[in-house]
Scaffold this motif. Structure first.
Motif, PDB file in Angstrom:
ATOM      1  N   GLY A   1      37.222 -26.334  56.171  1.00 10.20           N
ATOM      2  CA  GLY A   1      37.065 -26.140  57.489  1.00 10.20           C
ATOM      3  C   GLY A   1      36.268 -27.449  57.976  1.00 10.20           C
ATOM      4  O   GLY A   1      35.673 -28.267  57.426  1.00 10.20           O
ATOM      5  N   TYR A   2      36.533 -27.698  59.330  1.00  4.47           N
ATOM      6  CA  TYR A   2      35.755 -28.756  60.141  1.00  4.47           C
ATOM      7  C   TYR A   2      34.260 -28.884  60.129  1.00  4.47           C
ATOM      8  O   TYR A   2      33.443 -29.804  59.844  1.00  4.47           O
ATOM      9  CB  TYR A   2      36.316 -28.845  61.528  1.00  4.47           C
ATOM     10  CG  TYR A   2      37.671 -29.123  61.799  1.00  4.47           C
ATOM     11  CD1 TYR A   2      38.269 -30.322  61.355  1.00  4.47           C
ATOM     12  CD2 TYR A   2      38.532 -28.092  62.306  1.00  4.47           C
ATOM     13  CE1 TYR A   2      39.865 -30.369  61.399  1.00  4.47           C
ATOM     14  CE2 TYR A   2      39.894 -28.325  62.552  1.00  4.47           C
ATOM     15  CZ  TYR A   2      40.456 -29.471  61.867  1.00  4.47           C
ATOM     16  OH  TYR A   2      41.896 -29.598  62.182  1.00  4.47           O
ATOM     17  N   CYS A   3      33.623 -27.609  60.231  1.00  4.80           N
ATOM     18  CA  CYS A   3      32.078 -27.474  60.164  1.00  4.80           C
ATOM     19  C   CYS A   3      31.722 -27.650  58.952  1.00  4.80           C
ATOM     20  O   CYS A   3      30.833 -28.286  58.718  1.00  4.80           O
ATOM     21  CB  CYS A   3      31.867 -26.129  60.738  1.00  4.80           C
ATOM     22  SG  CYS A   3      30.063 -25.865  60.937  1.00  4.80           S
ATOM     23  N   SER A   4      32.094 -27.043  57.880  1.00  5.03           N
ATOM     24  CA  SER A   4      31.472 -27.139  56.824  1.00  5.03           C
ATOM     25  C   SER A   4      31.726 -28.528  56.150  1.00  5.03           C
ATOM     26  O   SER A   4      30.806 -29.091  55.510  1.00  5.03           O
ATOM     27  CB  SER A   4      32.092 -26.347  55.556  1.00  5.03           C
ATOM     28  OG  SER A   4      31.874 -24.836  55.996  1.00  5.03           O
ATOM     29  N   GLY A   5      33.140 -29.050  56.415  1.00  2.00           N
ATOM     30  CA  GLY A   5      33.012 -30.447  55.756  1.00  2.00           C
ATOM     31  C   GLY A   5      32.290 -31.481  56.588  1.00  2.00           C
ATOM     32  O   GLY A   5      31.647 -32.248  55.928  1.00  2.00           O
ATOM     33  N   ALA A   6      31.892 -31.299  57.823  1.00  2.00           N
ATOM     34  CA  ALA A   6      31.108 -32.437  58.622  1.00  2.00           C
ATOM     35  C   ALA A   6      29.790 -32.146  58.319  1.00  2.00           C
ATOM     36  O   ALA A   6      28.857 -33.126  57.940  1.00  2.00           O
ATOM     37  CB  ALA A   6      31.093 -32.086  60.003  1.00  2.00           C
ATOM     38  N   ILE A   7      29.119 -30.833  57.807  1.00  2.00           N
ATOM     39  CA  ILE A   7      27.760 -30.554  57.283  1.00  2.00           C
ATOM     40  C   ILE A   7      27.605 -31.052  55.975  1.00  2.00           C
ATOM     41  O   ILE A   7      26.566 -31.974  55.595  1.00  2.00           O
ATOM     42  CB  ILE A   7      27.477 -29.087  57.477  1.00  2.00           C
ATOM     43  CG1 ILE A   7      27.351 -28.787  58.904  1.00  2.00           C
ATOM     44  CG2 ILE A   7      26.297 -28.694  56.642  1.00  2.00           C
ATOM     45  CD1 ILE A   7      27.213 -26.882  58.923  1.00  2.00           C
ATOM     46  N   ALA A   8      28.687 -30.989  55.073  1.00  2.00           N
ATOM     47  CA  ALA A   8      28.541 -31.457  53.835  1.00  2.00           C
ATOM     48  C   ALA A   8      28.414 -33.046  53.689  1.00  2.00           C
ATOM     49  O   ALA A   8      27.557 -33.644  53.138  1.00  2.00           O
ATOM     50  CB  ALA A   8      29.728 -31.226  52.975  1.00  2.00           C
ATOM     51  N   ALA A   9      29.055 -33.723  54.829  1.00  2.00           N
ATOM     52  CA  ALA A   9      29.250 -35.050  55.005  1.00  2.00           C
ATOM     53  C   ALA A   9      27.624 -35.578  55.276  1.00  2.00           C
ATOM     54  O   ALA A   9      27.106 -36.499  54.886  1.00  2.00           O
ATOM     55  CB  ALA A   9      30.291 -35.645  55.900  1.00  2.00           C
ATOM     56  N   ILE A  10      27.061 -35.121  56.354  1.00  2.00           N
ATOM     57  CA  ILE A  10      25.765 -35.106  56.931  1.00  2.00           C
ATOM     58  C   ILE A  10      24.813 -35.253  55.765  1.00  2.00           C
ATOM     59  O   ILE A  10      24.023 -36.198  55.727  1.00  2.00           O
ATOM     60  CB  ILE A  10      25.443 -34.376  58.001  1.00  2.00           C
ATOM     61  CG1 ILE A  10      26.524 -34.779  59.361  1.00  2.00           C
ATOM     62  CG2 ILE A  10      23.927 -34.687  58.197  1.00  2.00           C
ATOM     63  CD1 ILE A  10      26.126 -33.565  60.443  1.00  2.00           C
TER      64      ILE A  10
ATOM     65  N   HIS B   1      39.071 -32.686  64.351  1.00  2.00           N
ATOM     66  CA  HIS B   1      38.758 -31.743  65.187  1.00  2.00           C
ATOM     67  C   HIS B   1      38.873 -32.044  66.692  1.00  2.00           C
ATOM     68  O   HIS B   1      39.142 -31.192  67.446  1.00  2.00           O
ATOM     69  CB  HIS B   1      37.067 -31.682  65.243  1.00  2.00           C
ATOM     70  CG  HIS B   1      36.472 -30.478  65.682  1.00  2.00           C
ATOM     71  ND1 HIS B   1      35.597 -30.430  66.805  1.00  2.00           N
ATOM     72  CD2 HIS B   1      36.742 -29.153  65.316  1.00  2.00           C
ATOM     73  CE1 HIS B   1      35.279 -29.116  67.121  1.00  2.00           C
ATOM     74  NE2 HIS B   1      35.832 -28.303  66.099  1.00  2.00           N
ATOM     75  N   VAL B   2      39.229 -33.190  67.041  1.00  2.00           N
ATOM     76  CA  VAL B   2      39.561 -33.587  68.400  1.00  2.00           C
ATOM     77  C   VAL B   2      40.955 -33.112  68.586  1.00  2.00           C
ATOM     78  O   VAL B   2      41.017 -32.473  69.809  1.00  2.00           O
ATOM     79  CB  VAL B   2      39.673 -35.143  68.431  1.00  2.00           C
ATOM     80  CG1 VAL B   2      40.316 -35.657  69.860  1.00  2.00           C
ATOM     81  CG2 VAL B   2      38.212 -36.011  68.369  1.00  2.00           C
TER      82      VAL B   2
ATOM     83  N   ARG C   1      34.859 -23.396  62.587  1.00  2.00           N
ATOM     84  CA  ARG C   1      34.456 -22.961  61.132  1.00  2.00           C
ATOM     85  C   ARG C   1      35.552 -23.409  60.352  1.00  2.00           C
ATOM     86  O   ARG C   1      35.242 -23.901  59.133  1.00  2.00           O
ATOM     87  CB  ARG C   1      34.116 -21.378  60.847  1.00  2.00           C
ATOM     88  CG  ARG C   1      32.806 -21.318  61.657  1.00  2.00           C
ATOM     89  CD  ARG C   1      31.474 -21.787  60.838  1.00  2.00           C
ATOM     90  NE  ARG C   1      30.329 -21.258  61.531  1.00  2.00           N
ATOM     91  CZ  ARG C   1      29.634 -21.888  62.357  1.00  2.00           C
ATOM     92  NH1 ARG C   1      29.844 -23.208  62.730  1.00  2.00           N
ATOM     93  NH2 ARG C   1      28.318 -21.648  62.817  1.00  2.00           N
ATOM     94  N   ILE C   2      36.851 -23.102  60.779  1.00  2.00           N
ATOM     95  CA  ILE C   2      38.118 -23.315  59.833  1.00  2.00           C
ATOM     96  C   ILE C   2      39.086 -24.265  60.850  1.00  2.00           C
ATOM     97  O   ILE C   2      39.152 -24.005  61.890  1.00  2.00           O
ATOM     98  CB  ILE C   2      38.619 -21.896  59.264  1.00  2.00           C
ATOM     99  CG1 ILE C   2      38.978 -20.993  60.462  1.00  2.00           C
ATOM    100  CG2 ILE C   2      37.816 -21.345  58.420  1.00  2.00           C
ATOM    101  CD1 ILE C   2      39.808 -19.728  59.978  1.00  2.00           C
ATOM    102  N   PRO C   3      39.941 -24.930  59.944  1.00  2.00           N
ATOM    103  CA  PRO C   3      41.040 -25.857  61.054  1.00  2.00           C
ATOM    104  C   PRO C   3      41.755 -24.921  61.683  1.00  2.00           C
ATOM    105  O   PRO C   3      42.119 -25.146  62.767  1.00  2.00           O
ATOM    106  CB  PRO C   3      41.861 -26.146  59.537  1.00  2.00           C
ATOM    107  CG  PRO C   3      41.002 -26.242  58.436  1.00  2.00           C
ATOM    108  CD  PRO C   3      40.033 -25.122  58.564  1.00  2.00           C
ATOM    109  N   GLY C   4      42.086 -23.519  61.209  1.00  2.00           N
ATOM    110  CA  GLY C   4      43.105 -22.762  62.056  1.00  2.00           C
ATOM    111  C   GLY C   4      42.266 -21.991  63.201  1.00  2.00           C
ATOM    112  O   GLY C   4      42.921 -21.149  64.005  1.00  2.00           O
ATOM    113  N   GLY C   5      41.121 -21.805  63.418  1.00  2.00           N
ATOM    114  CA  GLY C   5      40.429 -20.995  64.214  1.00  2.00           C
ATOM    115  C   GLY C   5      39.064 -21.306  64.444  1.00  2.00           C
ATOM    116  O   GLY C   5      38.237 -22.266  64.285  1.00  2.00           O
ATOM    117  N   ASN C   6      37.924 -20.283  64.942  1.00  2.00           N
ATOM    118  CA  ASN C   6      36.644 -20.717  65.436  1.00  2.00           C
ATOM    119  C   ASN C   6      35.623 -20.022  64.392  1.00  2.00           C
ATOM    120  O   ASN C   6      36.141 -19.395  63.412  1.00  2.00           O
ATOM    121  CB  ASN C   6      36.149 -19.776  66.698  1.00  2.00           C
ATOM    122  CG  ASN C   6      37.102 -20.583  67.675  1.00  2.00           C
ATOM    123  OD1 ASN C   6      37.105 -21.726  67.871  1.00  2.00           O
ATOM    124  ND2 ASN C   6      37.668 -19.554  68.741  1.00  2.00           N
TER     125      ASN C   6
END
Length: 395
Positions: A278-287, A326-327, A390-395
């Protein structure tokens, strides 16, 4: 059979044109980074003034991206892409002839203003013109071209300046870009599926609407902060590594940019990772990777320092993939306008990273730079945690 042959030939020409266009535009954008120490000595200017060579181009990219995007929607893609690469070549040759720092900055502004003619237009071109089912692979080849161009530009500029003079670096890059422009003109097929946007006002109103979307604003801030740290990290690393205990030469400084080659591997993998976590977890891991890499650069050991750059760069490649994806996911219609705003914020971050970090640099050197960048990533963490899906397909 004949139509299939023609279609296949057109696809190969498109791939060649897209790859070369990506190579040419990123050949230029950050090529002066390893030469900043040289410019500081040659022009007798401060590090703050010299950093404008990098930040001015990134700022011009940010400001001109939405405008060029609107023109491309009105007159076509190739009619923007090819002339911009030719102008980019001319502006780079102007850099070679600059007699003072102000002239060099002006030519860099012109080069930056032309860059969105590829960056902000080629994505739409690929989406429209690539054969069905090949958009992803063509986009990946474009990204590969940009990474190779960025690496080639930095390395060639550094080695030519170290063994000859810095002006020859720009002459070489200008000639290479000119040859690339001719190649793109020849290979890149004329748009066959382009549809003119009748009203530019519709694009402007869409941008205003996007700026009211909290999830998009959070994504724009995250993109801003990502390039802020990336450009700032590699800009001031040149000043830091040119001093004791490292005392690296110009060509050695250029070699540290080899870590950019990680983008050739990380970018495709990042997309797959984000699809799963997911977008959120991916970005947090990246940070987390960015912060870990920044902390590693605090050690006065060159291999550890370079490893830290590699770790931080890996995190930045991943967060770029997460934010750009995410955009498209959270924009409510008019995705091209949403993407144009993301590009503007992204490169404004790069401009700010090259310039604003001079204040912590002057106050506390490298440790202060790292502290400032970690604080910036903490801001990203807050926005990602609160607003990223949280996930690519939803919130």
């Amino acid at each position: 059979m004949y139509s299939e042959t023609v279609s296949g030939s057109r696809q190969y020409q498109l791939i060649a044109g897209v790859f070369i266009a990506g190579f040419c535009v990123f050949l230029q954008l950050y090529s002066p980074q390893p030469l900043l120490v040289v410019f500081r000595g040659y022009f007798g200017e401060s590090e703050a003034r010299v950093s404008l060579i990098v930040s001015s181009a990134a700022f011009a990219v940010a400001i001109s991206s939405p405008v060029i995007g609107m023109f491309a929607d009105s007159i076509g893609r190739k009619k923007i892409i090819v002339p911009c690469i030719f102008i980019l070549s001319a502006a780079t040759l102007g850099c070679a002839a600059a007699q003072n720092l102000n002239q060099l900055i002006i030519f860099r502004l012109i080069a930056g203003a032309c860059t969105p003619g590829v960056v902000a237009v080629i994505i739409a071109y690929i989406s429209e013109e690539a054969e069905s089912g090949t958009t992803g692979s063509v986009m990946a080849l474009y990204v590969t071209g940009t990474v190779l161009g960025g690496l080639t530009g930095r390395l060639s500029a550094a080695f030519i300046a170290d063994f000859f003079i810095w002006r020859f670096s720009f002459v070489f890059l200008s000639i290479l870009t000119f040859l690339g422009a001719i190649s793109v003109w020849i290979f890149l097929p004329v748009s066959g599926n382009f549809q003119k946007v009748p009203e530019r006002r519709n694009v402007i109103s869409a941008m205003i609407r996007h700026l009211g979307n909290r999830k998009l604003i959070a994504t724009y801030i995250t993109g801003f902060n990502a390039l802020f740290c990336h450009v700032g990290l590699f800009t001031y690393a040149n000043f830091y590594l040119s001093k004791p205990p490292f005392s690296l030469s110009t060509s050695s400084l250029g070699l540290i940019f080899i870590v950019y080659a990680l983008g050739l591997v990380i970018t495709p993998l990042a997309g797959r990772i984000i699809d799963h976590i997911g977008y959120c977890s991916g970005a947090i891991a990246a940070i987390g990777l960015i912060v870990a890499g920044l902390l590693l650069t605090l050690f006065s050991n060159l291999p550890v320092f370079i490893f830290g750059l590699a770790v931080a760069s890996t995190g930045i490649f991943i967060i770029q993939s997460s934010a750009s994806g995410h955009v498209g996911h959270v924009s409510e219609g008019a995705r091209s306008a949403a993407t144009g705003l993301y590009v503007a914020f992204y490169y404004l971050g790069g401009s700010a990273g090259a310039t604003a970090l001079i204040f912590p640099w002057d106050l506390g050197g490298w440790k202060a730079i790292i502290t400032a960048m970690i604080l910036v990533q903490c801001i990203s963490f807050i926005f990602v945690l609160k607003y990223f899906d949280r996930i690519p397909g939803g919130n």
